[in-house]
Design a protein around this motif. Sequence first.
Motif, mmCIF file in Angstrom:
data_model
loop_
_atom_site.group_PDB
_atom_site.id
_atom_site.type_symbol
_atom_site.label_atom_id
_atom_site.label_comp_id
_atom_site.label_asym_id
_atom_site.label_seq_id
_atom_site.Cartn_x
_atom_site.Cartn_y
_atom_site.Cartn_z
ATOM 1 N N LYS A 1 -14.809 -11.878 -7.095
ATOM 2 C CA LYS A 1 -14.604 -13.316 -7.367
ATOM 3 C C LYS A 1 -14.880 -14.161 -6.136
ATOM 4 C CE LYS A 1 -11.908 -13.943 -11.348
ATOM 5 N NZ LYS A 1 -10.743 -14.419 -12.033
ATOM 6 N N PHE B 1 0.864 -1.193 0.000
ATOM 7 C CA PHE B 1 0.000 0.000 0.000
ATOM 8 C C PHE B 1 0.893 1.232 0.000
ATOM 9 C CE2 PHE B 1 -2.378 -3.336 2.089
ATOM 10 C CZ PHE B 1 -3.654 -3.230 1.556
ATOM 11 N N PHE C 1 -11.018 -8.759 -7.347
ATOM 12 C CA PHE C 1 -10.609 -9.908 -6.524
ATOM 13 C C PHE C 1 -11.724 -10.277 -5.544
ATOM 14 C CE2 PHE C 1 -8.846 -10.786 -2.236
ATOM 15 C CZ PHE C 1 -8.302 -12.036 -2.441
ATOM 16 N N TYR C 2 -12.222 -9.287 -4.816
ATOM 17 C CA TYR C 2 -13.277 -9.568 -3.824
ATOM 18 C C TYR C 2 -14.564 -10.049 -4.493
ATOM 19 C CZ TYR C 2 -10.325 -7.384 -0.284
ATOM 20 O OH TYR C 2 -9.301 -7.096 0.574
ATOM 21 N N ARG D 1 1.961 -13.450 -5.330
ATOM 22 C CA ARG D 1 0.573 -13.225 -5.750
ATOM 23 C C ARG D 1 0.189 -14.142 -6.913
ATOM 24 N NH1 ARG D 1 0.840 -6.633 -5.224
ATOM 25 N NH2 ARG D 1 1.323 -6.695 -2.986
ATOM 26 N N GLY D 2 -1.136 -14.328 -7.060
ATOM 27 C CA GLY D 2 -1.638 -15.133 -8.171
ATOM 28 C C GLY D 2 -1.542 -16.630 -7.925
ATOM 29 N N LYS D 3 -1.313 -17.018 -6.659
ATOM 30 C CA LYS D 3 -1.184 -18.450 -6.339
ATOM 31 C C LYS D 3 -2.276 -18.901 -5.382
ATOM 32 C CE LYS D 3 3.873 -18.436 -6.615
ATOM 33 N NZ LYS D 3 5.077 -18.416 -5.786
ATOM 34 N N GLY D 4 -3.279 -18.069 -5.173
ATOM 35 C CA GLY D 4 -4.398 -18.468 -4.309
ATOM 36 C C GLY D 4 -4.215 -18.139 -2.832
ATOM 37 N N LEU E 1 -5.627 -6.530 4.064
ATOM 38 C CA LEU E 1 -5.234 -7.806 3.450
ATOM 39 C C LEU E 1 -4.065 -7.512 2.525
ATOM 40 C CD1 LEU E 1 -5.537 -10.756 2.378
ATOM 41 C CD2 LEU E 1 -7.215 -9.863 0.755
ATOM 42 N N VAL E 2 -3.002 -8.266 2.668
ATOM 43 C CA VAL E 2 -1.869 -8.086 1.759
ATOM 44 C C VAL E 2 -1.158 -9.414 1.542
ATOM 45 C CG1 VAL E 2 -0.201 -7.418 3.568
ATOM 46 C CG2 VAL E 2 0.126 -6.605 1.232
ATOM 47 N N VAL E 3 -0.734 -9.625 0.296
ATOM 48 C CA VAL E 3 0.065 -10.805 -0.058
ATOM 49 C C VAL E 3 1.388 -10.300 -0.644
ATOM 50 C CG1 VAL E 3 0.209 -12.807 -1.622
ATOM 51 C CG2 VAL E 3 -1.945 -12.281 -0.462
ATOM 52 N N GLY F 1 -4.240 -15.062 -1.374
ATOM 53 C CA GLY F 1 -5.256 -14.071 -0.984
ATOM 54 C C GLY F 1 -6.601 -14.747 -0.762
ATOM 55 N N ARG F 2 -6.980 -15.611 -1.695
ATOM 56 C CA ARG F 2 -8.249 -16.346 -1.572
ATOM 57 C C ARG F 2 -8.260 -17.187 -0.284
ATOM 58 N NH1 ARG F 2 -12.063 -18.464 -5.247
ATOM 59 N NH2 ARG F 2 -10.922 -17.828 -7.099
ATOM 60 N N ARG G 1 -7.130 -3.873 -12.932
ATOM 61 C CA ARG G 1 -7.077 -4.888 -11.860
ATOM 62 C C ARG G 1 -7.205 -4.296 -10.460
ATOM 63 N NH1 ARG G 1 -6.133 -10.145 -12.749
ATOM 64 N NH2 ARG G 1 -4.855 -10.602 -10.929
ATOM 65 N N HIS G 2 -8.183 -3.404 -10.313
ATOM 66 C CA HIS G 2 -8.480 -2.901 -8.959
ATOM 67 C C HIS G 2 -8.942 -4.079 -8.099
ATOM 68 C CE1 HIS G 2 -10.710 -1.018 -5.692
ATOM 69 N NE2 HIS G 2 -9.897 -0.003 -5.869
ATOM 70 N N PRO G 3 -8.543 -4.122 -6.813
ATOM 71 C CA PRO G 3 -8.866 -5.290 -5.985
ATOM 72 C C PRO G 3 -10.360 -5.561 -5.795
ATOM 73 C CG PRO G 3 -7.323 -3.822 -4.839
ATOM 74 C CD PRO G 3 -7.628 -3.185 -6.146
HETATM 75 C C1 LIG Z 1 -5.434 -8.274 -3.774
HETATM 76 C C2 LIG Z 1 -4.473 -9.372 -3.317
HETATM 77 C C3 LIG Z 1 -4.629 -9.585 -1.822
HETATM 78 C C4 LIG Z 1 -4.800 -10.669 -4.078
HETATM 79 O O1 LIG Z 1 -3.977 -11.707 -3.567
HETATM 80 P P1 LIG Z 1 -3.530 -12.975 -4.475
HETATM 81 O O2 LIG Z 1 -2.892 -13.970 -3.600
HETATM 82 O O3 LIG Z 1 -2.748 -12.510 -5.643
HETATM 83 O O4 LIG Z 1 -4.952 -13.476 -4.988
HETATM 84 P P2 LIG Z 1 -5.338 -14.974 -5.440
HETATM 85 O O5 LIG Z 1 -4.180 -15.595 -6.158
HETATM 86 O O6 LIG Z 1 -5.869 -15.703 -4.261
HETATM 87 O O7 LIG Z 1 -6.516 -14.680 -6.465
HETATM 88 C C5 LIG Z 1 -7.822 -15.230 -6.353
HETATM 89 C C6 LIG Z 1 -8.560 -14.899 -7.628
HETATM 90 O O8 LIG Z 1 -8.711 -13.464 -7.744
HETATM 91 C C7 LIG Z 1 -8.122 -13.006 -8.971
HETATM 92 N N1 LIG Z 1 -7.472 -11.718 -8.686
HETATM 93 C C8 LIG Z 1 -6.415 -11.496 -7.900
HETATM 94 N N2 LIG Z 1 -6.149 -10.183 -7.864
HETATM 95 C C9 LIG Z 1 -7.065 -9.582 -8.663
HETATM 96 C C10 LIG Z 1 -7.323 -8.228 -9.033
HETATM 97 N N3 LIG Z 1 -6.549 -7.225 -8.567
HETATM 98 N N4 LIG Z 1 -8.351 -7.972 -9.853
HETATM 99 C C11 LIG Z 1 -9.133 -8.981 -10.325
HETATM 100 N N5 LIG Z 1 -8.953 -10.294 -10.003
HETATM 101 C C12 LIG Z 1 -7.930 -10.561 -9.181
HETATM 102 C C13 LIG Z 1 -7.110 -14.073 -9.344
HETATM 103 O O9 LIG Z 1 -6.866 -14.049 -10.737
HETATM 104 C C14 LIG Z 1 -7.820 -15.330 -8.891
HETATM 105 O O10 LIG Z 1 -8.810 -15.674 -9.834
HETATM 106 P P3 LIG Z 1 -9.029 -17.223 -10.274
HETATM 107 O O11 LIG Z 1 -9.299 -17.960 -8.986
HETATM 108 O O12 LIG Z 1 -10.182 -17.140 -11.195
HETATM 109 O O13 LIG Z 1 -7.748 -17.627 -10.894
HETATM 110 C C15 LIG Z 1 -2.992 -8.990 -3.660
HETATM 111 O O14 LIG Z 1 -2.926 -8.634 -5.005
HETATM 112 C C16 LIG Z 1 -2.419 -7.858 -2.831
HETATM 113 O O15 LIG Z 1 -1.882 -8.058 -1.743
HETATM 114 N N6 LIG Z 1 -2.490 -6.599 -3.358
HETATM 115 C C17 LIG Z 1 -1.921 -5.432 -2.675
HETATM 116 C C18 LIG Z 1 -2.722 -5.062 -1.452
HETATM 117 C C19 LIG Z 1 -4.210 -4.902 -1.754
HETATM 118 O O16 LIG Z 1 -4.602 -4.328 -2.768
HETATM 119 N N7 LIG Z 1 -5.045 -5.412 -0.834
HETATM 120 C C20 LIG Z 1 -6.482 -5.332 -0.926
HETATM 121 C C21 LIG Z 1 -6.888 -3.938 -0.702
HETATM 122 S S1 LIG Z 1 -8.481 -3.759 -0.040
#
Ligand SMILES: CC(C)(COP(=O)(O)OP(=O)(O)OC[C@H]1O[C@@H](n2cnc3c(N)ncnc32)[C@H](O)[C@@H]1OP(=O)(O)O)[C@@H](O)C(=O)NCCC(=O)NCCS
Length: 185
Positions: free
Chosen positions: A152, A25, A149-150, A86-89, A79-81, A91-92, A144-146
């Motif tokens: 999903k 961040f 991710f949420y 990243r991209g290995k599950g 939440l931070v990875v 965060g999920r 690719r705003h988070p």
């Molecule tokens: C957001 C974050 C926590 C994701 O962690 P990650 O370990 O890379 O996520 P995962 O590998 O578990 O991804 C789970 C799914 O979400 C998708 N995904 C991950 N980041 C994404 C993004 N920014 N936008 C859209 N989809 C995303 C992945 O492709 C995956 O999809 P799939 O299951 O269909 O393959 C990580 O990118 C991070 O730490 N970012 C910086 C801090 C941040 O932004 N935190 C959240 C702020 S509120």
Amino acid sequence: MQIIDLTIDDKKSIQKVAGLLMAGFTEAWNDIEEALSEVEESLPKDRISRIAVEKDGTVVGWIAGQSNYRGNVWELHPLVVDESCRGKGIGRALVADFEACVKSRGGITIYLGTDDETNSTSLYGKDLYPDVLGKVMNMTNRNRHPYGFYKKLGYEVVGVLPDANGFGKPDIFMAKRVQASEESL
Ligand SMILES: CC(C)(COP(=O)(O)OP(=O)(O)OC[C@H]1O[C@@H](n2cnc3c(N)ncnc32)[C@H](O)[C@@H]1OP(=O)(O)O)[C@@H](O)C(=O)NCCC(=O)NCCS
């Protein structure tokens, strides 16, 4: 990889998590001391603070949260990875673990705010008034705003706070129910 509690005696992991925050961040914490305070605030027993740890002990992610509304609602923050993992599950997995923790403590809803300070959604750089919710309904993800991710993981956008981080820089609110309803709603 396993997910465990972050505890006050684990100084090494606390330092590592503060470093992850600073790297993950860029706008949120001015220095490592501020990031360390954020981590330390997550440690009391009435909060949730969990780390993802590799077999060799390396901390690769962190999730934390606190309860509100007499325990019905838990705010997921932060939440931070580790960028290299990243991209290995991870965060999920951290979010799923957090949901299980909230459920076991009797929480119904998890909510979170996810800022757009980097022109990553169509809400950035705009005057969202009037018809704020109309613009939220038509929101698109530019970079690719988070919130993608949420989404999903089953979180829904439930609102937005315009200008939360300065003009044109909103905070996007999301929520998910994690406990089955006892009554038919
Ligand atoms: C957001 C974050 C926590 C994701 O962690 P990650 O370990 O890379 O996520 P995962 O590998 O578990 O991804 C789970 C799914 O979400 C998708 N995904 C991950 N980041 C994404 C993004 N920014 N936008 C859209 N989809 C995303 C992945 O492709 C995956 O999809 P799939 O299951 O269909 O393959 C990580 O990118 C991070 O730490 N970012 C910086 C801090 C941040 O932004 N935190 C959240 C702020 S509120």
